[in-house]
Design a protein around this motif. Sequence first.
Motif, PDB file in Angstrom:
ATOM      1  N   UNK A  61       0.755  -0.991   0.096  1.00 21.45           N
ATOM      2  CA  UNK A  61       0.276   0.112   0.224  1.00 21.45           C
ATOM      3  C   UNK A  61       0.926   1.300   0.196  1.00 21.45           C
ATOM      4  N   UNK A  62       1.915   0.905   0.823  1.00 21.79           N
ATOM      5  CA  UNK A  62       3.302   2.616   0.451  1.00 21.79           C
ATOM      6  C   UNK A  62       3.711   2.518  -0.394  1.00 21.79           C
ATOM      7  N   UNK A  63       3.275   1.921  -1.334  1.00 22.08           N
ATOM      8  CA  UNK A  63       4.511   1.758  -3.175  1.00 22.08           C
ATOM      9  C   UNK A  63       3.006   2.025  -3.774  1.00 22.08           C
ATOM     10  N   UNK A  64       2.108   1.998  -3.063  1.00 18.70           N
ATOM     11  CA  UNK A  64       0.906   2.682  -4.265  1.00 18.70           C
ATOM     12  C   UNK A  64      -0.288   1.953  -4.809  1.00 18.70           C
ATOM     13  N   UNK A  68      -0.113  -0.608  -8.322  1.00 17.10           N
ATOM     14  CA  UNK A  68       0.684  -0.042  -9.007  1.00 17.10           C
ATOM     15  C   UNK A  68       1.729  -1.569  -8.504  1.00 17.10           C
ATOM     16  N   UNK A  69       1.890  -2.777  -7.954  1.00 14.16           N
ATOM     17  CA  UNK A  69       3.122  -3.456  -7.916  1.00 14.16           C
ATOM     18  C   UNK A  69       2.524  -4.488  -8.703  1.00 14.16           C
ATOM     19  N   UNK A  70       1.300  -4.785  -9.927  1.00 16.68           N
ATOM     20  CA  UNK A  70       2.029  -5.466 -10.705  1.00 16.68           C
ATOM     21  C   UNK A  70       2.230  -5.586 -11.628  1.00 16.68           C
ATOM     22  N   UNK A  71       2.503  -6.862 -12.182  1.00 17.48           N
ATOM     23  CA  UNK A  71       2.690  -7.194 -13.777  1.00 17.48           C
ATOM     24  C   UNK A  71       2.394  -6.298 -14.072  1.00 17.48           C
ATOM     25  N   UNK A  79      -8.610 -12.832 -11.938  1.00 14.96           N
ATOM     26  CA  UNK A  79      -7.373 -11.576 -11.658  1.00 14.96           C
ATOM     27  C   UNK A  79      -5.505 -11.844 -11.904  1.00 14.96           C
ATOM     28  N   UNK A  80      -5.536 -11.391 -11.844  1.00 15.68           N
ATOM     29  CA  UNK A  80      -3.945 -11.130 -11.235  1.00 15.68           C
ATOM     30  C   UNK A  80      -2.849 -10.891 -10.158  1.00 15.68           C
ATOM     31  N   UNK A  81      -2.635 -12.035  -9.757  1.00 16.51           N
ATOM     32  CA  UNK A  81      -1.958 -12.033  -8.152  1.00 16.51           C
ATOM     33  C   UNK A  81       0.063 -12.237  -8.245  1.00 16.51           C
ATOM     34  N   UNK A  82       0.230 -11.581  -7.426  1.00 15.04           N
ATOM     35  CA  UNK A  82       1.853 -11.225  -7.170  1.00 15.04           C
ATOM     36  C   UNK A  82       1.920 -12.632  -6.774  1.00 15.04           C
ATOM     37  N   UNK A  83       2.884 -13.046  -6.268  1.00  5.03           N
ATOM     38  CA  UNK A  83       3.227 -14.193  -5.661  1.00  5.03           C
ATOM     39  C   UNK A  83       4.759 -14.530  -5.686  1.00  5.03           C
ATOM     40  N   UNK A  84       5.175 -14.961  -4.639  1.00  3.82           N
ATOM     41  CA  UNK A  84       6.956 -14.583  -4.302  1.00  3.82           C
ATOM     42  C   UNK A  84       7.100 -15.659  -3.110  1.00  3.82           C
ATOM     43  N   UNK A  85       8.087 -16.760  -3.384  1.00  2.60           N
ATOM     44  CA  UNK A  85       8.367 -17.280  -2.971  1.00  2.60           C
ATOM     45  C   UNK A  85       9.802 -18.037  -2.629  1.00  2.60           C
ATOM     46  N   UNK A  86      10.177 -18.268  -1.517  1.00  2.00           N
ATOM     47  CA  UNK A  86      11.717 -18.476  -0.599  1.00  2.00           C
ATOM     48  C   UNK A  86      11.840 -20.009  -0.215  1.00  2.00           C
ATOM     49  N   UNK A  87      12.571 -20.099  -0.271  1.00  2.00           N
ATOM     50  CA  UNK A  87      13.317 -21.419  -0.312  1.00  2.00           C
ATOM     51  C   UNK A  87      14.130 -22.074   0.647  1.00  2.00           C
ATOM     52  N   UNK A  88      14.482 -21.760   1.656  1.00  2.00           N
ATOM     53  CA  UNK A  88      15.079 -22.042   3.042  1.00  2.00           C
ATOM     54  C   UNK A  88      15.469 -23.102   3.472  1.00  2.00           C
ATOM     55  N   UNK A 109     -11.656  -0.845  -0.821  1.00  2.00           N
ATOM     56  CA  UNK A 109     -11.782  -1.363  -2.144  1.00  2.00           C
ATOM     57  C   UNK A 109     -10.297  -1.147  -2.076  1.00  2.00           C
ATOM     58  N   UNK A 110      -9.676  -2.238  -3.109  1.00  2.00           N
ATOM     59  CA  UNK A 110      -8.595  -2.025  -4.279  1.00  2.00           C
ATOM     60  C   UNK A 110      -6.685  -2.441  -3.091  1.00  2.00           C
ATOM     61  N   UNK A 111      -7.633  -2.459  -1.183  1.00  2.00           N
ATOM     62  CA  UNK A 111      -7.237  -2.684  -0.512  1.00  2.00           C
ATOM     63  C   UNK A 111      -6.052  -4.116  -0.805  1.00  2.00           C
ATOM     64  N   UNK A 112      -4.751  -4.040  -0.618  1.00  4.09           N
ATOM     65  CA  UNK A 112      -3.899  -4.879  -0.954  1.00  4.09           C
ATOM     66  C   UNK A 112      -4.345  -6.300  -0.233  1.00  4.09           C
TER      67      UNK A 112
END
Length: 371
Positions: A61-64, A68-71, A79-88, A109-112
């Motif tokens: 939200x702070x980044x727009x 703003x951050x989607x592809x 729907x388009x989703x931002x997906x992140x994953x990390x293997x630790x 409305x429009x809340x991440x």
Amino acid sequence: MSLPPLTRVSIANYRSIRALHLPVGALTVFVGRNGTGKTNLYRALSLLRAAAEGRITRAIAEDGGVESVLWAGTRTRGPVRLTLSATLGDLTYAVEIGLPKRGSDAALPLEPLVKEERLTLASGARDIALMDRRGPTAWLRAADGGRITYDNELLGSETALAAFRDGARFPELDIARRALLDWRFYHAFRTDPESPLRRPALALTTPTLASDGADLAAVFATLWDVKVDPVDVEEAIDDAFPGARLEVVTGGADCRFALRFPDLPRAFAAHELSDGTLNYLALVGALLSYRLPAFLALNEPEASLHPDLLEPLARVVARAAERTQVWIVTHSESFADHLAAHAGAVPRTILKTDGATAIEGLTVTGEFVDP
């Protein structure tokens, strides 16, 4: 207990990144021109840490906001989703962020919103699910093997990774969270007259540099007075400024440092140092502190440095990479070459292909094919 290393990261639908799957080693270096998406790689990793803090939606939200951050490229229907994953180590954490679904999500409305989260354990041919979150509901596998379901207990603004903090009951979730929380990100240290780098720091033992460098003097004081072993820092300074030495003073409630040059009659306090010199000292503090984080990311660390400082900085990075994982994005091919020569890094070139960030030699399955 030592924290598991980051071995792989995946990013999808984030700004200029359509989909990337990246292996991660002791030292990972990316080099590319402005506008290719280097900083997006760095920011995506910082969002994974924000997920462990429970503030990933606030950070977006702070980044727009989500839009703003989607592809940014052409999207398919739905729907388009931002997906992140990390293997630790043998654990993989994944999170998906999207927009509210009208009429069903309790959100503005429009809340991440956090749509899904997963934590899995690699076990032979089939991964074991340890946590699965869909919307407000999550289930977790407890230490005794039992499955516990939490119905409608999570808000879309919070992560299950941060919400469930019973380490005895959910040990793997606790390990993944602590590993991500230990990551540190350093980008564009302020060097203006009001910079926190130029001010005294509280006289407190400080093993790791803060992201803004505000406790740099305390980091140096810890090496001088607590560890009593500032050799690496002294060598890094002499390498960059031959004959110069750092003077660290702790008195009363604060500590401070100054740099003494061999050809000048007095030492120069932090507020008197040039921007490039101060930036170099901050990078030395970040990379050679008493206790390094499990993962350390630098975004364009060469900014404001004279070209003569790039090779000494590469040698500092090489020392740090012996103690922890270091991730660097840079637009300086010269710095990348020095990292290859002194730290054994294989710099990866970032490109833009049809508007999407790509990495030369990276296959779609996440392996590098070197010539």
